[in-house]
Design a protein around this motif. Structure first.
Motif, short mmCIF file in Angstrom:
data_model
loop_
_atom_site.label_atom_id
_atom_site.label_comp_id
_atom_site.label_asym_id
_atom_site.label_seq_id
_atom_site.Cartn_x
_atom_site.Cartn_y
_atom_site.Cartn_z
N LEU A 127 21.61 108.44 45.67
CA LEU A 127 22.41 107.74 44.74
C LEU A 127 23.08 106.67 45.85
N TYR A 128 22.79 105.20 45.59
CA TYR A 128 23.71 104.42 46.36
C TYR A 128 25.12 104.12 45.93
N LEU A 129 25.93 104.58 46.58
CA LEU A 129 27.36 104.68 46.04
C LEU A 129 28.02 103.40 45.55
N LEU A 150 13.38 97.51 38.61
CA LEU A 150 12.36 97.28 39.77
C LEU A 150 13.11 97.80 40.78
N PHE A 151 12.18 98.16 41.71
CA PHE A 151 12.51 98.98 43.23
C PHE A 151 13.52 100.05 42.69
N SER A 152 12.80 101.18 42.00
CA SER A 152 13.43 102.16 41.11
C SER A 152 14.37 102.97 41.99
N PHE A 153 13.42 103.32 43.11
CA PHE A 153 14.07 104.36 43.89
C PHE A 153 14.15 105.69 43.01
N THR A 154 15.39 106.51 42.96
CA THR A 154 15.39 107.65 42.14
C THR A 154 15.65 107.40 40.66
N GLY A 155 15.34 106.16 40.43
CA GLY A 155 15.98 105.68 38.77
C GLY A 155 17.16 105.60 38.42
N SER A 156 17.96 105.67 39.19
CA SER A 156 19.47 106.06 39.06
C SER A 156 19.98 104.91 38.03
N LEU A 157 19.31 103.46 38.29
CA LEU A 157 19.97 102.36 37.50
C LEU A 157 19.37 102.53 35.98
N GLY A 158 18.26 102.92 35.91
CA GLY A 158 17.51 103.00 34.66
C GLY A 158 18.09 104.05 33.72
N LEU A 172 9.66 101.01 38.34
CA LEU A 172 8.60 100.49 38.98
C LEU A 172 9.00 100.69 40.51
N ASP A 173 8.06 101.29 41.13
CA ASP A 173 8.40 101.65 42.72
C ASP A 173 7.07 101.90 43.22
N LYS A 174 7.01 101.48 44.79
CA LYS A 174 5.65 101.74 45.23
C LYS A 174 5.39 103.21 45.72
N SER A 175 6.54 104.01 45.52
CA SER A 175 6.43 105.41 46.21
C SER A 175 6.39 106.29 45.11
N ASP A 177 6.19 109.63 45.43
CA ASP A 177 6.91 110.80 45.73
C ASP A 177 8.12 110.95 45.18
N LEU A 178 8.73 109.66 44.54
CA LEU A 178 10.13 109.69 44.03
C LEU A 178 9.99 110.31 42.48
N LEU A 179 8.79 110.74 41.95
CA LEU A 179 8.75 110.83 40.58
C LEU A 179 9.53 112.41 40.14
N GLN A 200 3.84 103.49 39.30
CA GLN A 200 3.72 103.31 40.90
C GLN A 200 2.93 101.79 41.12
N GLY A 201 3.56 101.10 41.96
CA GLY A 201 2.83 99.94 42.31
C GLY A 201 3.71 98.88 42.90
N ASP A 202 2.89 97.88 43.71
CA ASP A 202 3.49 96.98 44.42
C ASP A 202 4.15 95.88 43.23
N ILE A 203 5.56 95.72 43.34
CA ILE A 203 6.13 94.71 42.40
C ILE A 203 5.48 93.43 42.37
N TYR A 204 5.37 92.89 43.58
CA TYR A 204 4.68 91.54 43.61
C TYR A 204 3.32 91.41 42.95
N LEU A 222 17.02 94.15 39.63
CA LEU A 222 16.33 93.63 40.49
C LEU A 222 17.01 93.99 41.69
N ASP A 223 16.84 95.08 42.22
CA ASP A 223 17.49 95.54 43.45
C ASP A 223 16.39 95.69 44.92
N PRO A 224 15.80 94.75 45.52
CA PRO A 224 15.12 94.96 46.39
C PRO A 224 15.77 95.46 47.55
N VAL A 228 11.50 93.85 54.20
CA VAL A 228 10.08 93.89 53.86
C VAL A 228 9.28 94.69 54.76
N TYR A 229 8.62 95.76 54.73
CA TYR A 229 7.43 95.78 53.87
C TYR A 229 6.89 94.64 53.39
N LYS A 230 6.09 94.18 54.24
CA LYS A 230 5.50 92.62 53.62
C LYS A 230 4.38 92.96 52.79
C1 LIG Z 1 16.96 100.32 48.27
S1 LIG Z 1 15.69 101.23 47.35
C2 LIG Z 1 16.23 100.61 45.87
C3 LIG Z 1 17.38 101.27 45.38
C4 LIG Z 1 17.49 101.60 43.79
N1 LIG Z 1 17.65 100.45 43.07
C5 LIG Z 1 18.84 102.21 43.42
O1 LIG Z 1 19.85 101.77 43.15
O2 LIG Z 1 18.66 103.78 43.44
C6 LIG Z 1 14.40 100.44 47.61
C7 LIG Z 1 13.10 101.01 46.99
O3 LIG Z 1 12.21 99.71 46.72
C8 LIG Z 1 10.72 100.37 46.79
N2 LIG Z 1 10.07 99.06 47.22
C9 LIG Z 1 10.13 98.35 48.46
N3 LIG Z 1 9.23 97.48 48.31
C10 LIG Z 1 8.45 97.55 46.91
C11 LIG Z 1 7.44 96.74 46.45
N4 LIG Z 1 6.90 95.60 47.10
N5 LIG Z 1 7.21 97.19 45.27
C12 LIG Z 1 7.41 98.42 44.84
N6 LIG Z 1 8.64 98.84 45.22
C13 LIG Z 1 9.11 98.64 46.49
C14 LIG Z 1 10.93 101.68 47.97
O4 LIG Z 1 10.09 102.45 47.63
C15 LIG Z 1 12.33 102.17 47.48
O5 LIG Z 1 12.30 103.27 46.48
#
Ligand SMILES: C[S@@+](CC[C@H](N)C(=O)[O-])C[C@H]1O[C@@H](n2cnc3c(N)ncnc32)[C@H](O)[C@@H]1O
Length: 315
Positions: A127-129, A150-158, A172-175, A177-179, A200-204, A222-224, A228-230
């Motif tokens: 959780l990002y405080l 987008l960039f959901s990480f642990t899903g807290s915002l959703g 939506l997140d590329k990882s 493992d977060l599920l 699970q996927g690359d947002i771009y 939208l919290d990227p 980057v991870y390019k």
């Molecule tokens: C800083 S966290 C986002 C924090 C989140 N919004 C929250 O408040 O908890 C960054 C997340 O972006 C994901 N991520 C980074 N680049 C991505 C991409 N191109 N497509 C999908 N997910 C990506 C990472 O796997 C990571 O879980």
């Protein structure tokens, strides 16, 4: 030890009186070293656990930090986490300064919502405080909306949006493992994740496909991450995120009246410049409707270093 931890932590604790007197949440940043006297140290409270993160080798100070913290709160667990750049072995990087790992809380509670924790995660417990006001905003502005996180990480915002009455939240997140961590928070909050709420996927890569399929949303988060991870699917391959491309894609996925909430961590443009670029990237289909930042647990005199949250509405 040159730092007087007793005094620094006492001052920080006093400055956050309004937070520890609140019964609306049990987690906040206890010490934001960058602006409070020890720039490589951050201390966060998650329920009865404190996590001390350090980027410079302050291992000789850790006992003094622990004693200072226990003066203010009966923490059952105080974890020390050293940054990987210090080159320490894992056991030396992360250990309990006080209490035992078995005392780690599984959840924290904020505005009536539970968020699951992974206390021994090396980077962030889950959780990002600084985004506490964002979660509050989402809970207040999501009623009846279909929200894309987008960039959901642990899903807290959703999850905050859902608890605020959103009719759906798609993460939506590329990882992948977060599920399990997302599932754990859903369950604790009495929510059903189902099979279609996490992609699970690359947002771009995913967003252009969603546009082609005619998908639309009433809210997009939208919290990227700043670095980057390019992505091979991002057009410009800039040093940081491709903010313009992200905004352009999101603006096409929004229904009129839908909101886009942006947290762009960037140092190459002022907040005004950044928001002007967002409006341009949306080809003026977005207008700004709200702006705010983090609360008193993230003090910083330099406004450009603070969290920037801007909300736009699709015209
Ligand atoms: C800083 S966290 C986002 C924090 C989140 N919004 C929250 O408040 O908890 C960054 C997340 O972006 C994901 N991520 C980074 N680049 C991505 C991409 N191109 N497509 C999908 N997910 C990506 C990472 O796997 C990571 O879980």
């Amino acid at each position: 030890m040159t730092i007087n931890w007793h005094d620094l932590i006492a001052k920080a604790w006093k400055d956050r009186k309004v937070l520890h007197e609140s019964d609306e949440f049990d987690c906040w940043r206890v010490f934001h070293g960058y602006a409070e006297g020890a720039k490589s140290v951050v201390i966060e409270k998650f329920g009865t656990m404190a996590v001390v993160e350090y980027k410079e080798d302050i291992r000789d100070d850790l006992d003094a930090i622990k004693d200072a913290l226990l003066q203010h709160f009966p923490f059952t667990l105080i974890l020390a986490k050293g940054d990987q750049l210090l080159g320490l072995r894992l056991k030396e990087r992360m250990f309990a300064l006080h209490g035992d790992f078995s005392d780690a809380p599984e959840f924290v509670k904020e505005y009536g919502v539970y968020y699951s924790l992974l206390p021994d995660a090396m980077h962030n417990c889950g959780l990002y405080l600084d985004a506490r006001p964002v979660r509050k905003w989402l809970a207040d502005h999501s009623e009846g909306r279909r929200v894309l996180n987008l960039f959901s990480f642990t899903g807290s915002l959703g999850i905050a949006a859902l608890k605020g009455g959103a009719k759906a939240a798609i993460h939506l997140d590329k990882s992948k493992d977060l599920l399990p961590r997302i599932e754990k928070s859903y369950k604790k909050n009495g929510l059903d994740l189902g099979t279609r709420s996490f992609i699970q996927g690359d947002i771009y890569k995913h967003l252009p496909k969603a546009i082609k399929r005619g998908q639309t949303f009433d809210g997009i988060i939208l919290d990227p991450p700043p670095k980057v991870y390019k992505s091979p699917h991002s057009e410009h391959q800039p040093k940081g995120q491709d903010f313009a491309r992200l905004v352009s894609l999101c603006s096409k996925l929004l229904n009129p009246g839908g909101w886009l909430i942006c947290m762009f961590h960037r140092f190459d443009a002022t907040w005004d410049q950044s928001d002007a670029e967002i409006i341009t990237a949306s080809t003026h289909t977005l207008k700004m409707i709200d702006r705010f930042t983090s609360e008193c647990d993230f003090p910083d005199e330099n406004v450009d270093r603070k969290l920037r949250v801007t909300v736009f509405e699709k015209i």
